[in-house]
Write a protein that holds these residues in place. Structure first.
Motif, short mmCIF file in Angstrom:
data_model
loop_
_atom_site.label_atom_id
_atom_site.label_comp_id
_atom_site.label_asym_id
_atom_site.label_seq_id
_atom_site.Cartn_x
_atom_site.Cartn_y
_atom_site.Cartn_z
N ARG A 5 5.50 -5.08 8.81
CA ARG A 5 4.64 -5.99 8.79
C ARG A 5 3.65 -6.31 7.72
NH1 ARG A 5 5.64 -5.28 14.41
NH2 ARG A 5 3.84 -4.38 14.60
N GLN A 41 4.84 -6.70 4.24
CA GLN A 41 5.22 -8.04 4.12
C GLN A 41 4.22 -8.90 3.95
OE1 GLN A 41 7.94 -8.45 7.45
NE2 GLN A 41 9.84 -7.82 6.26
N PHE A 42 2.99 -8.90 4.86
CA PHE A 42 2.01 -9.74 4.70
C PHE A 42 1.18 -9.45 3.54
CE2 PHE A 42 -2.61 -10.33 5.55
CZ PHE A 42 -2.48 -11.67 5.88
N LEU A 75 -5.51 -7.14 11.40
CA LEU A 75 -4.63 -6.50 10.83
C LEU A 75 -3.88 -5.28 11.55
CD1 LEU A 75 -4.94 -7.32 7.08
CD2 LEU A 75 -4.04 -8.83 8.91
N HIS A 90 1.20 -19.78 8.80
CA HIS A 90 1.43 -19.16 10.10
C HIS A 90 -0.21 -18.77 10.51
CE1 HIS A 90 2.16 -15.78 7.49
NE2 HIS A 90 1.41 -15.15 8.18
N ILE A 91 -1.23 -18.54 9.77
CA ILE A 91 -2.47 -18.38 9.98
C ILE A 91 -3.28 -19.77 10.30
CG2 ILE A 91 -4.60 -17.74 9.06
CD1 ILE A 91 -3.32 -15.77 7.39
N GLU A 134 3.01 -11.36 0.49
CA GLU A 134 2.87 -12.70 0.60
C GLU A 134 1.75 -13.23 0.45
OE1 GLU A 134 4.13 -16.31 3.89
OE2 GLU A 134 4.47 -14.06 4.34
N HIS A 135 0.64 -12.73 1.08
CA HIS A 135 -0.92 -13.13 0.82
C HIS A 135 -1.31 -12.64 -0.42
CE1 HIS A 135 -4.62 -14.49 2.11
NE2 HIS A 135 -5.12 -13.18 2.07
N LEU A 149 -2.15 -19.00 4.44
CA LEU A 149 -0.74 -18.85 4.78
C LEU A 149 -0.62 -19.90 6.00
CD1 LEU A 149 0.04 -15.04 4.66
CD2 LEU A 149 0.58 -17.08 3.13
#
Length: 243
Positions: free
Chosen positions: A68, A71-72, A159, A111-112, A75-76, A109
Motif C-alpha cells: 500500500r 502504491q501511495f 501512513l 481519496h484524501i 501515485e502521490h 489525491l
C-alpha cells in the motif's frame, strides 16, 4: 465338613494374586510422569503453532502495508509538481529535500480530500516517544508567499505506525544526463534550487533500527521556464543554440 475348593487362600497367596492383577505404585508413578511429559510436549507444539501463525500474520500484514505504501508513494510523490516561486528564469523551485523529510507541492489525491494543489511534508512524528509514526502533513499554499509554510499545526495523515526513522536520498542525474549518464549520483539532501531530483529513495526503520521498508519513486522532470524543453534529451532547446 469343608470341601477343598472352598478352603480360604493363605494370606501370602492372596497378596501374590493381587499383585498380578493390579498396578504397582512404581508403575502408576511412571505412567503419571509419562503423561506429564506428553502434556508438556503437546503444550510446546501448540505454543509453537500459535507463534508461527502470529509471525505469519505479522509478515502478511507487513507485506500488505508495504504494498500500500509503494502504491501511495508512486501515485502521490510521482505527482510532485516542480513549480517555481515565480515564473521567471533563475527562480528556485518550491521544494525542500532533507535526509529526514521532504517538502513539496503536489495535487490532492481524490481519496484524501477535494482536489487542488497543496504543500506536503513527509516526515516521522516523534511527539509520542512510545508511538513514532510516519506522517504526511499538508498546508494550503499562499500564492503571495515566497516561503515554505509552517507545518507545526498542520493536519497529519498517518501512513505507518512504529516507524522511528525516515532516510531519504535524491538522485541527481547531473547537468547532462544523456551524454554523461555516469555523472548521475545519489545525494543525502537536495541542494540544487533551480531543478528537482529525478528520483526519490525512501527507507523506513523501526524502533530497533531495523529496516522495514524501502522503495524508489520516479519524479517529474523540471522544464525550465522560458525554453523549449526536450523531454527525450532532458535539456532546454534555446533559440540560436545548436542541439
Amino acid at each position: 465338613m469343608k470341601w477343598l475348593g472352598q478352603m480360604p487362600c493363605p494370606p501370602a497367596a492372596k497378596t501374590a494374586r493381587l499383585a498380578q492383577s493390579g498396578f504397582t505404585l512404581i508403575e502408576i508413578v511412571a505412567a503419571l510422569v509419562l503423561l506429564a511429559l506428553l502434556a508438556s510436549v503437546l503444550i510446546g507444539i501448540v505454543g509453537n503453532a500459535e507463534r508461527s501463525v502470529a509471525a505469519a500474520t505479522r509478515a502478511q500484514d507487513g507485506a500488505e502495508q508495504a504494498l500500500r505504501l509503494r502504491q501511495f508513494f508512486r501515485e502521490h510523490l510521482g505527482g510532485m509538481l516542480p513549480l517555481r516561486w515565480r515564473r521567471e528564469l533563475g527562480q528556485p523551485l518550491r521544494f525542500e529535500g532533507r535526509s529526514d523529510r521532504v517538502t513539496y507541492l503536489a495535487p490532492v489525491l481524490s481519496h484524501i480530500a477535494e482536489g487542488g494543489v497543496m504543500w506536503w511534508r513527509l516526515e516521522v512524528d516523534q511527539a509520542q516517544a512510545d508511538r513514532p509514526r510516519l506522517v504526511l502533513r499538508r498546508e494550503s499554499q499562499d500564492p503571495e508567499s515566497s516561503e515554505i509554510p509552517d507545518f507545526s499545526a498542520a493536519e497529519a495523515i498517518v501512513l505507518a505506525e512504529d516507524i522511528a526513522r525516515l532516510v531519504l536520498r535524491y538522485f541527481d542525474p547531473g547537468a547532462n544526463p544523456v551524454d554523461e549518464p555516469e555523472s548521475g549520483r545519489w545525494v543525502a539532501s537536495w541542494e540544487e534550487p533551480s531543478r528537482s531530483p529525478t528520483a526519490l529513495e525512501i527507507t523506513l526503520y523501526d524502533r530497533n533500527d531495523q529496516r522495514v521498508f524501502s522503495t524508489i519513486v520516479a519524479l517529474q522532470i523540471t522544464p525550465a521556464v522560458g525554453c523549449n524543453f526536450d523531454f527525450q534529451r532532458l535539456r532546454c532547446l534555446l533559440p540560436g543554440v545548436a542541439r
